[in-house]
Design an enzyme around this catalytic site. Sequence first.
Site, PDB file in Angstrom:
ATOM      1  N   ASP A  38       0.856  -1.196   0.000  1.00  0.00           N
ATOM      2  CA  ASP A  38       0.000   0.000   0.000  1.00  0.00           C
ATOM      3  C   ASP A  38       0.887   1.240   0.000  1.00  0.00           C
ATOM      4  O   ASP A  38       2.047   1.180   0.387  1.00  0.00           O
ATOM      5  CB  ASP A  38      -0.900   0.018   1.243  1.00  0.00           C
ATOM      6  CG  ASP A  38      -2.232   0.743   0.984  1.00  0.00           C
ATOM      7  OD1 ASP A  38      -3.277   0.062   0.913  1.00  0.00           O
ATOM      8  OD2 ASP A  38      -2.227   1.990   0.856  1.00  0.00           O
ATOM      9  N   ASN A  89      -5.378  -4.777  -6.426  1.00  0.00           N
ATOM     10  CA  ASN A  89      -6.649  -4.232  -5.935  1.00  0.00           C
ATOM     11  C   ASN A  89      -6.596  -2.737  -5.628  1.00  0.00           C
ATOM     12  O   ASN A  89      -7.644  -2.093  -5.526  1.00  0.00           O
ATOM     13  CB  ASN A  89      -7.007  -5.046  -4.677  1.00  0.00           C
ATOM     14  CG  ASN A  89      -8.023  -4.392  -3.810  1.00  0.00           C
ATOM     15  OD1 ASN A  89      -9.211  -4.396  -4.119  1.00  0.00           O
ATOM     16  ND2 ASN A  89      -7.569  -3.778  -2.707  1.00  0.00           N
ATOM     17  N   TYR A 155     -12.803   6.876 -13.678  1.00  0.00           N
ATOM     18  CA  TYR A 155     -12.969   5.654 -12.882  1.00  0.00           C
ATOM     19  C   TYR A 155     -13.615   4.566 -13.743  1.00  0.00           C
ATOM     20  O   TYR A 155     -13.120   3.437 -13.811  1.00  0.00           O
ATOM     21  CB  TYR A 155     -13.823   5.945 -11.637  1.00  0.00           C
ATOM     22  CG  TYR A 155     -13.931   4.773 -10.685  1.00  0.00           C
ATOM     23  CD1 TYR A 155     -12.938   4.527  -9.733  1.00  0.00           C
ATOM     24  CD2 TYR A 155     -15.013   3.904 -10.739  1.00  0.00           C
ATOM     25  CE1 TYR A 155     -13.030   3.441  -8.856  1.00  0.00           C
ATOM     26  CE2 TYR A 155     -15.116   2.821  -9.871  1.00  0.00           C
ATOM     27  CZ  TYR A 155     -14.127   2.596  -8.933  1.00  0.00           C
ATOM     28  OH  TYR A 155     -14.221   1.518  -8.068  1.00  0.00           O
ATOM     29  N   LYS A 159     -11.844   1.078 -14.995  1.00  0.00           N
ATOM     30  CA  LYS A 159     -12.352  -0.251 -14.612  1.00  0.00           C
ATOM     31  C   LYS A 159     -12.714  -1.083 -15.845  1.00  0.00           C
ATOM     32  O   LYS A 159     -12.502  -2.296 -15.860  1.00  0.00           O
ATOM     33  CB  LYS A 159     -13.525  -0.104 -13.646  1.00  0.00           C
ATOM     34  CG  LYS A 159     -13.137   0.535 -12.294  1.00  0.00           C
ATOM     35  CD  LYS A 159     -12.069  -0.270 -11.559  1.00  0.00           C
ATOM     36  CE  LYS A 159     -11.769   0.272 -10.175  1.00  0.00           C
ATOM     37  NZ  LYS A 159     -10.751  -0.520  -9.462  1.00  0.00           N
ATOM     38  N   ILE A 188     -19.603  -1.848  -1.739  1.00  0.00           N
ATOM     39  CA  ILE A 188     -19.040  -2.564  -0.588  1.00  0.00           C
ATOM     40  C   ILE A 188     -18.705  -1.544   0.501  1.00  0.00           C
ATOM     41  O   ILE A 188     -18.140  -0.476   0.193  1.00  0.00           O
ATOM     42  CB  ILE A 188     -17.746  -3.324  -0.998  1.00  0.00           C
ATOM     43  CG1 ILE A 188     -17.950  -4.134  -2.299  1.00  0.00           C
ATOM     44  CG2 ILE A 188     -17.244  -4.202   0.147  1.00  0.00           C
ATOM     45  CD1 ILE A 188     -18.952  -5.255  -2.249  1.00  0.00           C
ATOM     46  N   THR A 190     -16.667   0.198   2.600  1.00  0.00           N
ATOM     47  CA  THR A 190     -15.236   0.455   2.810  1.00  0.00           C
ATOM     48  C   THR A 190     -15.037   1.968   2.971  1.00  0.00           C
ATOM     49  O   THR A 190     -15.956   2.756   2.693  1.00  0.00           O
ATOM     50  CB  THR A 190     -14.407   0.001   1.578  1.00  0.00           C
ATOM     51  OG1 THR A 190     -14.736   0.864   0.484  1.00  0.00           O
ATOM     52  CG2 THR A 190     -14.662  -1.441   1.189  1.00  0.00           C
TER      53      THR A 190
HETATM   54  P1  NAD Z   1     -10.340   1.875  -0.041  1.00  0.00           P
HETATM   55  O1  NAD Z   1     -10.103   3.297  -0.375  1.00  0.00           O
HETATM   56  O2  NAD Z   1     -11.015   1.523   1.211  1.00  0.00           O
HETATM   57  O3  NAD Z   1      -9.011   1.042  -0.208  1.00  0.00           O
HETATM   58  C1  NAD Z   1      -8.150   1.241  -1.304  1.00  0.00           C
HETATM   59  C2  NAD Z   1      -6.747   0.907  -0.872  1.00  0.00           C
HETATM   60  O4  NAD Z   1      -5.854   1.151  -1.944  1.00  0.00           O
HETATM   61  C3  NAD Z   1      -6.287   1.772   0.291  1.00  0.00           C
HETATM   62  O5  NAD Z   1      -5.634   0.976   1.249  1.00  0.00           O
HETATM   63  C4  NAD Z   1      -5.363   2.775  -0.358  1.00  0.00           C
HETATM   64  O6  NAD Z   1      -4.402   3.316   0.523  1.00  0.00           O
HETATM   65  C5  NAD Z   1      -4.742   1.927  -1.472  1.00  0.00           C
HETATM   66  N1  NAD Z   1      -4.199   2.686  -2.588  1.00  0.00           N
HETATM   67  C6  NAD Z   1      -4.821   3.657  -3.294  1.00  0.00           C
HETATM   68  N2  NAD Z   1      -3.983   4.139  -4.228  1.00  0.00           N
HETATM   69  C7  NAD Z   1      -2.819   3.450  -4.125  1.00  0.00           C
HETATM   70  C8  NAD Z   1      -1.577   3.488  -4.827  1.00  0.00           C
HETATM   71  N3  NAD Z   1      -1.342   4.361  -5.812  1.00  0.00           N
HETATM   72  N4  NAD Z   1      -0.607   2.619  -4.474  1.00  0.00           N
HETATM   73  C9  NAD Z   1      -0.828   1.739  -3.460  1.00  0.00           C
HETATM   74  N5  NAD Z   1      -1.958   1.676  -2.750  1.00  0.00           N
HETATM   75  C10 NAD Z   1      -2.955   2.520  -3.083  1.00  0.00           C
HETATM   76  O7  NAD Z   1     -11.212   1.280  -1.211  1.00  0.00           O
HETATM   77  P2  NAD Z   1     -11.899  -0.151  -1.415  1.00  0.00           P
HETATM   78  O8  NAD Z   1     -13.327   0.097  -1.537  1.00  0.00           O
HETATM   79  O9  NAD Z   1     -11.372  -1.163  -0.494  1.00  0.00           O
HETATM   80  O10 NAD Z   1     -11.340  -0.387  -2.884  1.00  0.00           O
HETATM   81  C11 NAD Z   1     -10.490  -1.435  -3.249  1.00  0.00           C
HETATM   82  C12 NAD Z   1     -10.664  -1.655  -4.733  1.00  0.00           C
HETATM   83  O11 NAD Z   1     -12.023  -2.062  -4.974  1.00  0.00           O
HETATM   84  C13 NAD Z   1     -10.444  -0.415  -5.581  1.00  0.00           C
HETATM   85  O12 NAD Z   1      -9.777  -0.763  -6.764  1.00  0.00           O
HETATM   86  C14 NAD Z   1     -11.864   0.059  -5.880  1.00  0.00           C
HETATM   87  O13 NAD Z   1     -11.923   0.802  -7.055  1.00  0.00           O
HETATM   88  C15 NAD Z   1     -12.569  -1.264  -5.988  1.00  0.00           C
HETATM   89  N6  NAD Z   1     -14.027  -1.213  -5.815  1.00  0.00           N
HETATM   90  C16 NAD Z   1     -14.581  -0.811  -4.643  1.00  0.00           C
HETATM   91  C17 NAD Z   1     -15.958  -0.801  -4.513  1.00  0.00           C
HETATM   92  C18 NAD Z   1     -16.655  -0.390  -3.252  1.00  0.00           C
HETATM   93  O14 NAD Z   1     -17.883  -0.269  -3.258  1.00  0.00           O
HETATM   94  N7  NAD Z   1     -15.961  -0.197  -2.149  1.00  0.00           N
HETATM   95  C19 NAD Z   1     -16.759  -1.203  -5.599  1.00  0.00           C
HETATM   96  C20 NAD Z   1     -16.153  -1.611  -6.770  1.00  0.00           C
HETATM   97  C21 NAD Z   1     -14.768  -1.626  -6.864  1.00  0.00           C
END
Ligand code: NAD
Length: 251
Positions: A38, A89, A155, A159, A188, A190
């Site tokens: 991260d 991720n 975004y 994706k 989700i 988060t």
């Molecule tokens: P989050 O913001 O809670 O977690 C994302 C993580 O990625 C964090 O720990 C952040 O510090 C890290 N991160 C961001 N940019 C970074 C970089 N350049 N280098 C290293 N680490 C980096 O978000 P989440 O909801 O857990 O998202 C995780 C993945 O799931 C993402 O790709 C997001 O697009 C995808 N997603 C999330 C949802 C949702 O509803 N939460 C839905 C669809 C897709």
Amino acid sequence: MEPVFKDKVALVTGGSFGIGSATSIAFAKRGAKVVIVDWVKDDETLNAIKKEGGEAIFIKCDVSKEADVKKMIEKAVSTYGKIDFAFNNAGIEGEQGITADCTRENWDKVIGVNLTGVWLCMKYEIPQMLKQGKGAIVNTASVAGLVGFQGIPPYVASKHGIVGLTKAAALEYAKEGIRVNAVCPGVIKTPMIDRFTGKDKVVEQQFVDQEPIGRLGEPKEVAKSVLWLCSDAASFVTGTAMPVDGGWTAQ
Ligand code: NAD
């Protein structure tokens, strides 16, 4: 819990929070050694794993920077000797605004982290997996990789790009023992979704109302799908973009 991943090494980007954190913990619970990657150092995931007697390291890395990614993979391999599973991720949502209002800076940042970041990770994970003769990669796309959404154009583009990149890499390495799949989460619970809703209950309810299943998803529900895609149970599954979305894309 059955240690089905004993002696396996799982690398998880974006492992400090949200889906990545839950997946790191889930891998460790099943016996895998976990490389938490991260750009933000947060000890919570690492501590949760160690408290349960699991094995993990943290590597600080910005996945949009090639030099960081190269060093991160070298450190993972020098620590644990291999990478069996890679969950690419890490992602950001970027600023909200429709296409003509999107700034160049926001466009470059979101594409840089979400799409270029996944490609860079695969660029350095795949040669290691080729040396091993096997490996499984799961990339995090989104329902926004399968259908359009208004107000977050880079975004959505990033994706959809991940889904395409996943299919391309799956075909390229299918005969080399490397499977490449994507998960497409719905909404989700988060920190990312908290930023979207501003923790406003009315806005949260609007997201719930759009989920046919009638609730938001939990990070560990995405983790379960990622672990399945990495496991031998998915030995004939590659190139797929699997919705984990409570029925969102069935509508
Ligand atoms: P989050 O913001 O809670 O977690 C994302 C993580 O990625 C964090 O720990 C952040 O510090 C890290 N991160 C961001 N940019 C970074 C970089 N350049 N280098 C290293 N680490 C980096 O978000 P989440 O909801 O857990 O998202 C995780 C993945 O799931 C993402 O790709 C997001 O697009 C995808 N997603 C999330 C949802 C949702 O509803 N939460 C839905 C669809 C897709």
